[in-house]
Design a protein around this motif. Structure first.
Motif, PDB file in Angstrom:
ATOM      1  N   VAL A 229       0.868  -1.170   0.000  1.00 31.01           N
ATOM      2  CA  VAL A 229       0.000   0.000   0.000  1.00 31.01           C
ATOM      3  C   VAL A 229       0.911   1.227   0.000  1.00 31.01           C
ATOM      4  N   PRO A 230       0.369   2.431  -0.164  1.00 27.95           N
ATOM      5  CA  PRO A 230       1.239   3.610  -0.168  1.00 27.95           C
ATOM      6  C   PRO A 230       2.140   3.733   1.065  1.00 27.95           C
ATOM      7  N   ALA A 231       1.713   3.179   2.207  1.00 27.29           N
ATOM      8  CA  ALA A 231       2.525   3.270   3.429  1.00 27.29           C
ATOM      9  C   ALA A 231       3.671   2.271   3.444  1.00 27.29           C
ATOM     10  N   GLY A 232       3.676   1.281   2.519  1.00 30.38           N
ATOM     11  CA  GLY A 232       4.752   0.298   2.488  1.00 30.38           C
ATOM     12  C   GLY A 232       4.233  -1.101   2.216  1.00 30.38           C
ATOM     13  N   THR A 233       5.114  -2.085   2.382  1.00 33.57           N
ATOM     14  CA  THR A 233       4.761  -3.491   2.189  1.00 33.57           C
ATOM     15  C   THR A 233       4.718  -4.171   3.552  1.00 33.57           C
ATOM     16  N   PHE A 234       3.651  -4.930   3.792  1.00 29.14           N
ATOM     17  CA  PHE A 234       3.427  -5.516   5.107  1.00 29.14           C
ATOM     18  C   PHE A 234       3.016  -6.983   4.977  1.00 29.14           C
ATOM     19  N   ALA A 235       3.489  -7.808   5.928  1.00 30.89           N
ATOM     20  CA  ALA A 235       2.947  -9.153   6.096  1.00 30.89           C
ATOM     21  C   ALA A 235       1.652  -9.022   6.883  1.00 30.89           C
ATOM     22  N   THR A 236       0.559  -9.547   6.333  1.00 28.91           N
ATOM     23  CA  THR A 236      -0.752  -9.316   6.941  1.00 28.91           C
ATOM     24  C   THR A 236      -1.554 -10.600   7.065  1.00 28.91           C
ATOM     25  N   CYS A 237      -2.583 -10.530   7.896  1.00 27.81           N
ATOM     26  CA  CYS A 237      -3.616 -11.556   7.986  1.00 27.81           C
ATOM     27  C   CYS A 237      -4.829 -11.060   7.200  1.00 27.81           C
ATOM     28  N   HIS A 238      -5.273 -11.872   6.255  1.00 26.18           N
ATOM     29  CA  HIS A 238      -6.420 -11.507   5.417  1.00 26.18           C
ATOM     30  C   HIS A 238      -7.678 -12.087   6.052  1.00 26.18           C
ATOM     31  N   VAL A 239      -8.610 -11.210   6.407  1.00 23.00           N
ATOM     32  CA  VAL A 239      -9.823 -11.607   7.120  1.00 23.00           C
ATOM     33  C   VAL A 239     -11.043 -11.168   6.321  1.00 23.00           C
ATOM     34  N   ARG A 240     -12.035 -12.053   6.253  1.00 21.71           N
ATOM     35  CA  ARG A 240     -13.311 -11.719   5.605  1.00 21.71           C
ATOM     36  C   ARG A 240     -14.429 -11.864   6.630  1.00 21.71           C
ATOM     37  N   GLN A 241     -15.309 -10.856   6.698  1.00 20.95           N
ATOM     38  CA  GLN A 241     -16.404 -10.881   7.662  1.00 20.95           C
ATOM     39  C   GLN A 241     -17.720 -10.512   6.989  1.00 20.95           C
ATOM     40  N   THR A 242     -18.780 -11.157   7.456  1.00 22.83           N
ATOM     41  CA  THR A 242     -20.127 -10.884   6.965  1.00 22.83           C
ATOM     42  C   THR A 242     -21.053 -10.752   8.163  1.00 22.83           C
ATOM     43  N   SER A 243     -21.731  -9.610   8.260  1.00 23.83           N
ATOM     44  CA  SER A 243     -22.690  -9.413   9.344  1.00 23.83           C
ATOM     45  C   SER A 243     -24.060  -9.021   8.818  1.00 23.83           C
ATOM     46  N   ALA A 244     -24.097  -8.433   7.633  1.00 24.78           N
ATOM     47  CA  ALA A 244     -25.368  -8.044   7.018  1.00 24.78           C
ATOM     48  C   ALA A 244     -25.518  -8.793   5.705  1.00 24.78           C
ATOM     49  N   PRO A 245     -26.722  -9.221   5.363  1.00 24.71           N
ATOM     50  CA  PRO A 245     -26.922  -9.966   4.112  1.00 24.71           C
ATOM     51  C   PRO A 245     -26.434  -9.174   2.902  1.00 24.71           C
ATOM     52  N   GLY A 246     -25.587  -9.806   2.096  1.00 26.05           N
ATOM     53  CA  GLY A 246     -25.137  -9.185   0.862  1.00 26.05           C
ATOM     54  C   GLY A 246     -23.970  -8.238   0.997  1.00 26.05           C
ATOM     55  N   VAL A 247     -23.478  -7.994   2.213  1.00 25.08           N
ATOM     56  CA  VAL A 247     -22.352  -7.079   2.427  1.00 25.08           C
ATOM     57  C   VAL A 247     -21.174  -7.861   2.995  1.00 25.08           C
ATOM     58  N   VAL A 248     -20.028  -7.755   2.332  1.00 21.76           N
ATOM     59  CA  VAL A 248     -18.818  -8.457   2.752  1.00 21.76           C
ATOM     60  C   VAL A 248     -17.748  -7.428   3.084  1.00 21.76           C
ATOM     61  N   GLN A 249     -17.117  -7.587   4.227  1.00 19.84           N
ATOM     62  CA  GLN A 249     -16.026  -6.708   4.638  1.00 19.84           C
ATOM     63  C   GLN A 249     -14.742  -7.522   4.736  1.00 19.84           C
ATOM     64  N   GLU A 250     -13.689  -7.009   4.113  1.00 21.81           N
ATOM     65  CA  GLU A 250     -12.388  -7.660   4.171  1.00 21.81           C
ATOM     66  C   GLU A 250     -11.377  -6.701   4.779  1.00 21.81           C
ATOM     67  N   SER A 251     -10.441  -7.255   5.534  1.00 20.95           N
ATOM     68  CA  SER A 251      -9.390  -6.434   6.132  1.00 20.95           C
ATOM     69  C   SER A 251      -8.071  -7.184   6.071  1.00 20.95           C
ATOM     70  N   TRP A 252      -7.001  -6.414   5.925  1.00 18.80           N
ATOM     71  CA  TRP A 252      -5.645  -6.950   5.922  1.00 18.80           C
ATOM     72  C   TRP A 252      -4.934  -6.322   7.121  1.00 18.80           C
TER      73      TRP A 252
END
Length: 287
Positions: A229-252
């Motif tokens: 990303v613009p801040a640099g290169t990072f080792a991350t955990c990729h997480v996917r979450q769903t709490s509302a029907p039809g909406v998916v949230q992903e975070s690194w």
């Protein structure tokens, strides 16, 4: 010259000797002093717990991220999706003691406590979370709003006993939280004759704002991945979450170093839209 007679027994003996030599050769010979071959070292197993930072749940900690944000819903008439800047600053604070929340609950205040110039609002805005027994519970969110021209309103959204997210998951594993009761409440600010502001506390038992639908949260750990990303290169955990029907949230989430636990890339997608954020600047103060 007469050849020696070959018998089945002698043939078997020669074959057995050949097999023994082959086996000894494979393991370095028949010498008892030979160095044995070491088995390969086990590879480390990726787990979501690699990206857990306990300091994010200690009062006094804080972190800031400046984002580059793109939103497909903001496309211009010529088909361009502009990049805009957004800044989130999170302080870890204690909940108001008079609310009676669990002793290990903290508040993530993620926005300045002001709205339209008001600086007398109770400092309650944020997400109230609790770290315990290998999980993180979201207990409550509180947001100041301005639905009318008269007075601001604080909107509560609570979960009983809490919306659960695990600290640890193996790569590819999914955790579905128990379905919990959710409630909403909204209260206007009241300023008395002494110019002191008053706002009712949230009804932690749900009160009359209990919703008919239960709340759930599904969390999937997709594994470790390096992201740039613009801040640099990072080792991350990729997480996917769903709490509302039809909406998916992903975070690194960063897996190591001083930014451990901080999300450096996120994506929210649903029916006809996609919102992406990439970190450009990061700072943190851990307690």
């Amino acid at each position: 010259m007469k050849r020696p007679r070959t018998t089945p027994a002698s043939t078997l003996a020669r074959l057995s000797a050949l097999a023994l030599l082959t086996a000894l050769s494979a393991c370095g010979g028949g010498d008892d002093d030979a160095t044995p071959v070491e088995p390969p070292a086990p590879q480390p197993t990726s787990n979501l717990a690699d990206c857990h930072n306990p300091s994010m749940y200690k009062v006094g900690s804080g972190w800031s991220v400046t984002w580059d944000v793109t939103d497909t819903r903001a496309v211009t008439s010529d088909g361009v999706i502009p990049v805009r800047e957004s800044i989130t600053h999170t302080d870890v604070l204690a909940p108001p003691p008079e609310w009676g929340m669990p002793a290990d609950a903290v508040r993530w205040r993620d926005a300045p406590n002001s709205i339209n110039g008001w600086d007398r609002l109770p400092d309650w805005q944020g997400r109230y979370v609790r770290l315990h027994d290998g999980v993180v519970d979201t207990l409550l969110t509180a947001r100041w709003e301005w639905p009318t021209r008269a007075f601001p309103n604080i909107a509560y959204h609570g979960y009983l006993p809490g919306l659960t997210e695990p600290i640890g998951l193996a790569a590819g594993e999914t955790y579905a939280s128990p379905a919990v009761t959710q409630y909403v409440a909204g209260h206007y600010i009241f300023i008395d004759t002494n110019n002191v502001s008053h706002v009712p506390a949230p009804p932690l038992d749900g009160g009359t704002g209990v919703l008919p639908d239960k709340a759930t949260l599904e969390t999937t750990y997709l594994g470790r991945v390096d992201v740039t990303v613009p801040a640099g290169t990072f080792a991350t955990c990729h997480v996917r979450q769903t709490s509302a029907p039809g909406v998916v949230q992903e975070s690194w989430r960063v897996a190591e170093g001083q930014w451990r636990g901080i999300t450096v890339q996120s994506r929210e997608s649903g029916d006809g839209f996609r919102l992406d954020q990439q970190a450009r600047e990061i700072s943190a103060n851990w307690n």
